[in-house]
Design an enzyme around this catalytic site. Structure first.
Site, PDB file in Angstrom:
ATOM      1  N   ASN A 228       0.854  -1.188   0.000  1.00 52.58           N
ATOM      2  CA  ASN A 228       0.000   0.000   0.000  1.00 52.58           C
ATOM      3  C   ASN A 228       0.893   1.243   0.000  1.00 52.58           C
ATOM      4  OD1 ASN A 228      -1.514   2.207   0.996  1.00 52.58           O
ATOM      5  ND2 ASN A 228      -3.108   0.787   1.617  1.00 52.58           N
TER       6      ASN A 228
ATOM      7  N   HIS B  25       1.014   6.176   1.667  1.00 50.99           N
ATOM      8  CA  HIS B  25       1.798   7.081   2.518  1.00 50.99           C
ATOM      9  C   HIS B  25       2.906   7.796   1.759  1.00 50.99           C
ATOM     10  CE1 HIS B  25      -0.456   6.340   5.981  1.00 50.99           C
ATOM     11  NE2 HIS B  25      -0.056   5.109   6.180  1.00 50.99           N
TER      12      HIS B  25
ATOM     13  N   HIS C  10      -5.507   3.654  -2.232  1.00 54.95           N
ATOM     14  CA  HIS C  10      -6.815   4.008  -1.679  1.00 54.95           C
ATOM     15  C   HIS C  10      -7.124   5.451  -2.073  1.00 54.95           C
ATOM     16  CE1 HIS C  10      -9.495   4.146   2.229  1.00 54.95           C
ATOM     17  NE2 HIS C  10     -10.140   4.514   1.143  1.00 54.95           N
TER      18      HIS C  10
ATOM     19  N   ARG D 230      -9.314   8.174  -1.403  1.00 56.28           N
ATOM     20  CA  ARG D 230     -10.327   8.562  -0.423  1.00 56.28           C
ATOM     21  C   ARG D 230     -11.143   9.738  -0.950  1.00 56.28           C
ATOM     22  NH1 ARG D 230      -9.109   6.563   5.116  1.00 56.28           N
ATOM     23  NH2 ARG D 230     -10.830   7.919   5.659  1.00 56.28           N
TER      24      ARG D 230
ATOM     25  N   ARG E 175      -7.007  12.882   0.706  1.00 55.88           N
ATOM     26  CA  ARG E 175      -5.959  13.306   1.638  1.00 55.88           C
ATOM     27  C   ARG E 175      -4.575  12.829   1.221  1.00 55.88           C
ATOM     28  NH1 ARG E 175      -7.464   9.986   7.039  1.00 55.88           N
ATOM     29  NH2 ARG E 175      -9.454  10.994   6.664  1.00 55.88           N
TER      30      ARG E 175
ATOM     31  N   GLU F  13      -8.509   0.365  -3.204  1.00 56.19           N
ATOM     32  CA  GLU F  13      -9.410   0.398  -2.041  1.00 56.19           C
ATOM     33  C   GLU F  13     -10.314   1.606  -2.196  1.00 56.19           C
ATOM     34  OE1 GLU F  13      -6.088  -1.232   1.149  1.00 56.19           O
ATOM     35  OE2 GLU F  13      -6.840   0.807   1.287  1.00 56.19           O
TER      36      GLU F  13
ATOM     37  N   THR G 213      -8.436   3.647   7.938  1.00 52.53           N
ATOM     38  CA  THR G 213      -9.671   2.858   7.957  1.00 52.53           C
ATOM     39  C   THR G 213      -9.835   2.192   9.316  1.00 52.53           C
ATOM     40  OG1 THR G 213      -9.059   2.361   5.685  1.00 52.53           O
ATOM     41  CG2 THR G 213     -10.995   1.241   6.559  1.00 52.53           C
TER      42      THR G 213
ATOM     43  N   GLU H 172     -10.984  -9.232   2.716  1.00 49.26           N
ATOM     44  CA  GLU H 172      -9.741  -8.877   3.411  1.00 49.26           C
ATOM     45  C   GLU H 172     -10.104  -8.776   4.881  1.00 49.26           C
ATOM     46  OE1 GLU H 172      -7.325  -5.709   1.785  1.00 49.26           O
ATOM     47  OE2 GLU H 172      -6.549  -5.224   3.771  1.00 49.26           O
TER      48      GLU H 172
ATOM     49  N   HIS I 126      -3.947  -4.491   7.567  1.00 47.28           N
ATOM     50  CA  HIS I 126      -4.059  -3.345   8.481  1.00 47.28           C
ATOM     51  C   HIS I 126      -3.195  -3.549   9.718  1.00 47.28           C
ATOM     52  CE1 HIS I 126      -5.589   0.359  10.081  1.00 47.28           C
ATOM     53  NE2 HIS I 126      -6.176   0.557   8.921  1.00 47.28           N
TER      54      HIS I 126
HETATM   55  N1  PXP Z   1      -5.976  -2.806   3.960  1.00 50.20           N
HETATM   56  C1  PXP Z   1      -6.905  -1.827   4.002  1.00 50.20           C
HETATM   57  C2  PXP Z   1      -8.284  -2.150   3.553  1.00 50.20           C
HETATM   58  C3  PXP Z   1      -6.575  -0.526   4.432  1.00 50.20           C
HETATM   59  O1  PXP Z   1      -7.511   0.435   4.456  1.00 50.20           O
HETATM   60  C4  PXP Z   1      -5.237  -0.262   4.802  1.00 50.20           C
HETATM   61  C5  PXP Z   1      -4.849   1.128   5.202  1.00 50.20           C
HETATM   62  O2  PXP Z   1      -4.965   1.975   4.096  1.00 50.20           O
HETATM   63  C6  PXP Z   1      -4.299  -1.301   4.727  1.00 50.20           C
HETATM   64  C7  PXP Z   1      -4.704  -2.579   4.340  1.00 50.20           C
HETATM   65  C8  PXP Z   1      -2.869  -1.111   5.090  1.00 50.20           C
HETATM   66  O3  PXP Z   1      -2.788  -0.847   6.456  1.00 50.20           O
HETATM   67  P1  PXP Z   1      -1.402  -0.401   7.092  1.00 50.20           P
HETATM   68  O4  PXP Z   1      -1.039   0.918   6.449  1.00 50.20           O
HETATM   69  O5  PXP Z   1      -1.704  -0.282   8.538  1.00 50.20           O
HETATM   70  O6  PXP Z   1      -0.394  -1.460   6.770  1.00 50.20           O
END
Ligand code: PXP
Length: 250
Positions: A10, A13, A53, A55, A59, A80, A111, A161, A198
């Site tokens: 992901n 960030h 993702h 959003r 952001r 996402e 999330t 997931e 997550h």
């Molecule tokens: N899966 C989903 C559905 C999420 O919303 C997120 C956060 O954007 C992640 C995985 C990844 O989570 P983390 O950044 O805590 O590894």
């Protein structure tokens, strides 16, 4: 080389950092970091897919980022998204390989909690049909509860997931781990592909090896945080190596 347990990286960030300085100057030649370059780094480190993702509040990722990542597509793309018409239209226009439907609230930092698939059947059903009709496989981000898994199955989602946030943040992870184990079993019995994500990091991932039937983990924050010390390619490679210890599934 393909691995039994896949890693979706992901990269939101990376965009968070860019937005912190350049949100109002995205067209500037100075705008950095460059998301697509970091996506390629993640792939070089062993990412099996890229998770993004978009959003509603934009952001981190911007619409242009979705276009760029989906056009480059060095590996399959997992988008996402919250279940809104606006983002659905963007998904259909960009054709990610997978969509993971997530709950989204403006005030949250990330999330929080899984999607209420059981309570939102009617609104989800239409979105799932439209995505699948366009050839996009659908995952639902849910808590590891039998009722949610059954709802995902009834809604025709190909994947779920399992939300690992409660597990990742619990001082004693054993109870949450048990919920994930049970959830994964139910999901597998229902014929769903079981993913998880997550809050997963280099320490708590070891406990997840006890969860059966996992196909893919989606990891973001830890990989990008660790990249500040060793670079993204290396942080992904480090996680990839850890994940290879996941026992092969029958
Ligand atoms: N899966 C989903 C559905 C999420 O919303 C997120 C956060 O954007 C992640 C995985 C990844 O989570 P983390 O950044 O805590 O590894």
């Amino acid at each position: 080389m393909s691995h039994p347990l896949k890693l979706g990286v992901n990269i939101d960030h990376v965009a968070t950092l860019r937005q912190a300085r350049y949100a109002t100057m995205l067209a500037s030649p100075n705008a950095e970091p460059i998301l697509i370059d970091l996506a390629q780094e993640a792939v070089a480190g062993g990412a099996d897919s890229l998770t993004i993702h978009l959003r509603a509040d934009r952001r981190h990722l911007q619409d242009r980022d979705v276009v760029d990542i989906c056009e480059a597509r060095p590996v399959p793309v997992n988008l996402e998204m919250g279940n809104t018409q606006e983002i659905l239209d963007i998904a259909l226009a960009n054709q990610p390989d997978f969509v993971c439907l997530v709950p989204e609230h403006r005030e949250e930092i990330t999330t929080e909690g899984g999607l209420d698939a059981a309570g939102l059947r009617d609104t989800l059903s239409e979105t799932i049909k439209r995505l699948q009709g366009a050839g996009i496989a659908v995952s639902l981000f849910i808590d590891p509860e039998a009722a949610q898994l059954e709802a995902a199955h009834q809604l025709g989602a190909e994947m779920v997931e399992l939300h690992t946030g409660a597990f990742a943040n619990a001082p004693d992870r054993s109870e949450e781990l048990q919920r994930l184990i049970e959830g994964a079993k139910v999901g597998h019995q229902l014929g769903l592909q079981v993913n998880a994500g997550h809050g997963i990091n280099g320490k708590n991932i070891v406990d997840l090896y006890q969860v059966p039937h996992l196909a893919e983990l989606n990891i973001g924050h830890h990989l990008v945080a660790r990249a500040l010390t060793i670079g993204l390619r290396q942080s992904v490679a480090e996680m990839r190596a850890l994940m290879n210890a996941y026992p092969s599934q029958a």
